[in-house]
Design a protein around this motif. Sequence first.
Motif, PDB file in Angstrom:
ATOM      1  N   ILE A  49       0.826  -1.210   0.000  1.00  0.00           N
ATOM      2  CA  ILE A  49       0.000   0.000   0.000  1.00  0.00           C
ATOM      3  C   ILE A  49       0.865   1.267   0.000  1.00  0.00           C
ATOM      4  O   ILE A  49       0.361   2.366   0.207  1.00  0.00           O
ATOM      5  N   ALA A  50       2.167   1.119  -0.227  1.00  0.00           N
ATOM      6  CA  ALA A  50       3.086   2.263  -0.330  1.00  0.00           C
ATOM      7  C   ALA A  50       3.060   3.164   0.897  1.00  0.00           C
ATOM      8  O   ALA A  50       3.196   4.378   0.793  1.00  0.00           O
ATOM      9  N   CYS A  51       2.906   2.566   2.083  1.00  0.00           N
ATOM     10  CA  CYS A  51       2.895   3.367   3.309  1.00  0.00           C
ATOM     11  C   CYS A  51       4.300   3.750   3.760  1.00  0.00           C
ATOM     12  O   CYS A  51       4.479   4.671   4.552  1.00  0.00           O
ATOM     13  N   ARG A  52       5.301   2.998   3.276  1.00  0.00           N
ATOM     14  CA  ARG A  52       6.717   3.236   3.561  1.00  0.00           C
ATOM     15  C   ARG A  52       7.072   3.060   5.050  1.00  0.00           C
ATOM     16  O   ARG A  52       8.137   3.498   5.485  1.00  0.00           O
ATOM     17  N   LYS A  53       6.234   2.410   5.818  1.00  0.00           N
ATOM     18  CA  LYS A  53       6.569   2.136   7.216  1.00  0.00           C
ATOM     19  C   LYS A  53       7.805   1.239   7.324  1.00  0.00           C
ATOM     20  O   LYS A  53       8.543   1.303   8.305  1.00  0.00           O
ATOM     21  N   CYS A  54       8.019   0.407   6.297  1.00  0.00           N
ATOM     22  CA  CYS A  54       9.173  -0.489   6.317  1.00  0.00           C
ATOM     23  C   CYS A  54      10.489   0.276   6.336  1.00  0.00           C
ATOM     24  O   CYS A  54      11.508  -0.243   6.811  1.00  0.00           O
ATOM     25  N   LYS A  55      10.490   1.506   5.831  1.00  0.00           N
ATOM     26  CA  LYS A  55      11.718   2.300   5.833  1.00  0.00           C
ATOM     27  C   LYS A  55      12.056   2.794   7.233  1.00  0.00           C
ATOM     28  O   LYS A  55      13.190   3.183   7.515  1.00  0.00           O
ATOM     29  N   GLU A  56      11.060   2.773   8.111  1.00  0.00           N
ATOM     30  CA  GLU A  56      11.279   3.158   9.507  1.00  0.00           C
ATOM     31  C   GLU A  56      11.576   1.945  10.388  1.00  0.00           C
ATOM     32  O   GLU A  56      12.406   2.020  11.301  1.00  0.00           O
ATOM     33  N   THR A  57      10.900   0.833  10.099  1.00  0.00           N
ATOM     34  CA  THR A  57      10.964  -0.324  10.990  1.00  0.00           C
ATOM     35  C   THR A  57      11.826  -1.465  10.462  1.00  0.00           C
ATOM     36  O   THR A  57      12.182  -2.360  11.220  1.00  0.00           O
ATOM     37  N   GLY A  58      12.111  -1.473   9.147  1.00  0.00           N
ATOM     38  CA  GLY A  58      12.890  -2.558   8.559  1.00  0.00           C
ATOM     39  C   GLY A  58      12.083  -3.793   8.239  1.00  0.00           C
ATOM     40  O   GLY A  58      12.648  -4.839   7.895  1.00  0.00           O
ATOM     41  N   LYS A  59      10.757  -3.683   8.343  1.00  0.00           N
ATOM     42  CA  LYS A  59       9.896  -4.811   7.980  1.00  0.00           C
ATOM     43  C   LYS A  59       8.558  -4.268   7.518  1.00  0.00           C
ATOM     44  O   LYS A  59       8.205  -3.111   7.783  1.00  0.00           O
ATOM     45  N   CYS A  60       7.799  -5.138   6.832  1.00  0.00           N
ATOM     46  CA  CYS A  60       6.500  -4.718   6.307  1.00  0.00           C
ATOM     47  C   CYS A  60       5.498  -4.495   7.430  1.00  0.00           C
ATOM     48  O   CYS A  60       5.500  -5.206   8.441  1.00  0.00           O
ATOM     49  N   VAL A  61       4.622  -3.510   7.240  1.00  0.00           N
ATOM     50  CA  VAL A  61       3.612  -3.202   8.246  1.00  0.00           C
ATOM     51  C   VAL A  61       2.615  -4.346   8.397  1.00  0.00           C
ATOM     52  O   VAL A  61       2.010  -4.516   9.469  1.00  0.00           O
ATOM     53  N   PHE A  62       2.438  -5.154   7.354  1.00  0.00           N
ATOM     54  CA  PHE A  62       1.582  -6.335   7.434  1.00  0.00           C
ATOM     55  C   PHE A  62       2.451  -7.524   7.861  1.00  0.00           C
ATOM     56  O   PHE A  62       3.232  -8.038   7.074  1.00  0.00           O
ATOM     57  N   ASN A  63       2.302  -7.920   9.100  1.00  0.00           N
ATOM     58  CA  ASN A  63       3.213  -8.910   9.682  1.00  0.00           C
ATOM     59  C   ASN A  63       2.742 -10.321   9.353  1.00  0.00           C
ATOM     60  O   ASN A  63       2.087 -10.996  10.154  1.00  0.00           O
ATOM     61  N   ASP A  64       3.107 -10.768   8.150  1.00  0.00           N
ATOM     62  CA  ASP A  64       2.665 -12.078   7.690  1.00  0.00           C
ATOM     63  C   ASP A  64       3.857 -12.858   7.140  1.00  0.00           C
ATOM     64  O   ASP A  64       5.005 -12.633   7.562  1.00  0.00           O
ATOM     65  N   LEU A  65       3.611 -13.728   6.186  1.00  0.00           N
ATOM     66  CA  LEU A  65       4.657 -14.587   5.636  1.00  0.00           C
ATOM     67  C   LEU A  65       5.785 -13.793   4.979  1.00  0.00           C
ATOM     68  O   LEU A  65       6.919 -14.283   4.906  1.00  0.00           O
ATOM     69  N   VAL A  66       5.509 -12.596   4.527  1.00  0.00           N
ATOM     70  CA  VAL A  66       6.559 -11.767   3.926  1.00  0.00           C
ATOM     71  C   VAL A  66       7.671 -11.506   4.938  1.00  0.00           C
ATOM     72  O   VAL A  66       8.857 -11.696   4.650  1.00  0.00           O
ATOM     73  N   ASN A  67       7.296 -11.064   6.130  1.00  0.00           N
ATOM     74  CA  ASN A  67       8.307 -10.797   7.155  1.00  0.00           C
ATOM     75  C   ASN A  67       8.995 -12.070   7.631  1.00  0.00           C
ATOM     76  O   ASN A  67      10.180 -12.055   7.979  1.00  0.00           O
ATOM     77  N   GLU A  68       8.268 -13.189   7.640  1.00  0.00           N
ATOM     78  CA  GLU A  68       8.870 -14.465   8.026  1.00  0.00           C
ATOM     79  C   GLU A  68       9.908 -14.928   7.002  1.00  0.00           C
ATOM     80  O   GLU A  68      10.859 -15.628   7.355  1.00  0.00           O
ATOM     81  N   THR A  69       9.711 -14.525   5.755  1.00  0.00           N
ATOM     82  CA  THR A  69      10.588 -14.983   4.686  1.00  0.00           C
ATOM     83  C   THR A  69      11.859 -14.154   4.577  1.00  0.00           C
ATOM     84  O   THR A  69      12.897 -14.647   4.103  1.00  0.00           O
ATOM     85  N   ALA A  70      11.843 -12.917   5.008  1.00  0.00           N
ATOM     86  CA  ALA A  70      13.006 -12.031   4.865  1.00  0.00           C
ATOM     87  C   ALA A  70      14.289 -12.631   5.436  1.00  0.00           C
ATOM     88  O   ALA A  70      15.339 -12.584   4.779  1.00  0.00           O
ATOM     89  N   PRO A  71      14.281 -13.225   6.651  1.00  0.00           N
ATOM     90  CA  PRO A  71      15.521 -13.836   7.150  1.00  0.00           C
ATOM     91  C   PRO A  71      16.000 -15.001   6.294  1.00  0.00           C
ATOM     92  O   PRO A  71      17.207 -15.230   6.166  1.00  0.00           O
TER      93      PRO A  71
END
Length: 208
Positions: A49-71
């Motif tokens: 949704i182009a909220c750009r929160k990930c640029k502040e937190t280092g992860k997607c604002v929707f805490n689902d499989l995307v964040n689990e996959t990053a590591p």
Amino acid sequence: MAKVLMINGSPDPAGCIHTAMEEAAAILAEQGIETEELQIGNRDIRGCIACRKCKETGKCVFNDLVNETAPKLAEASGLILGSPVYYGNPNGTILSFVQRLFYSCGLDLRMKVGASIVSCRRGGNSATFEALNQFFGICGMPTAPSSYWNDVHGYTKEDVYRDEEGLQTVRNLTLNMAFMIKSIADGKDRYGAPATATDVFTDFIGGR
């Protein structure tokens, strides 16, 4: 041990893409490279949704499989994206997943080797293949080549087994991918990672 992460965008966990990825995994295992296949095509993955929160937190604002996959992506030396053709395009789920993963993870993906595999009944394969490959070049990821475009044909895994040329293409792809992963690792040990300039950004709107 080097590892390749495989993201399966098909909603069928035992379908054509999985069958092709099994073939790739077998070749990579022979080359001493570990694999992990993530089945995401049947998951509920929303788009960015182009909220750009990930640029502040280092992860997607929707805490689902995307964040689990990053590591997992951080640890991998290579990435294979796989999708069936939907109206001449990749499955919408894998596009939402990979767009969010690449944008939000904040990882240095340079010199991780990328590849994509497509399945179709008849057409739309080359457009889908190119769409998936777009994710690699923008992130400094070299794309592994093969002896043809990486697609298999059919509706079922039995159809894929009958597509002997398609499976040959997948095998050639993974042999090249293994070679590139090993060569890049050797090159980094000998020469270090290549430098990348990032200080110039053209802003046509602001006139700078």
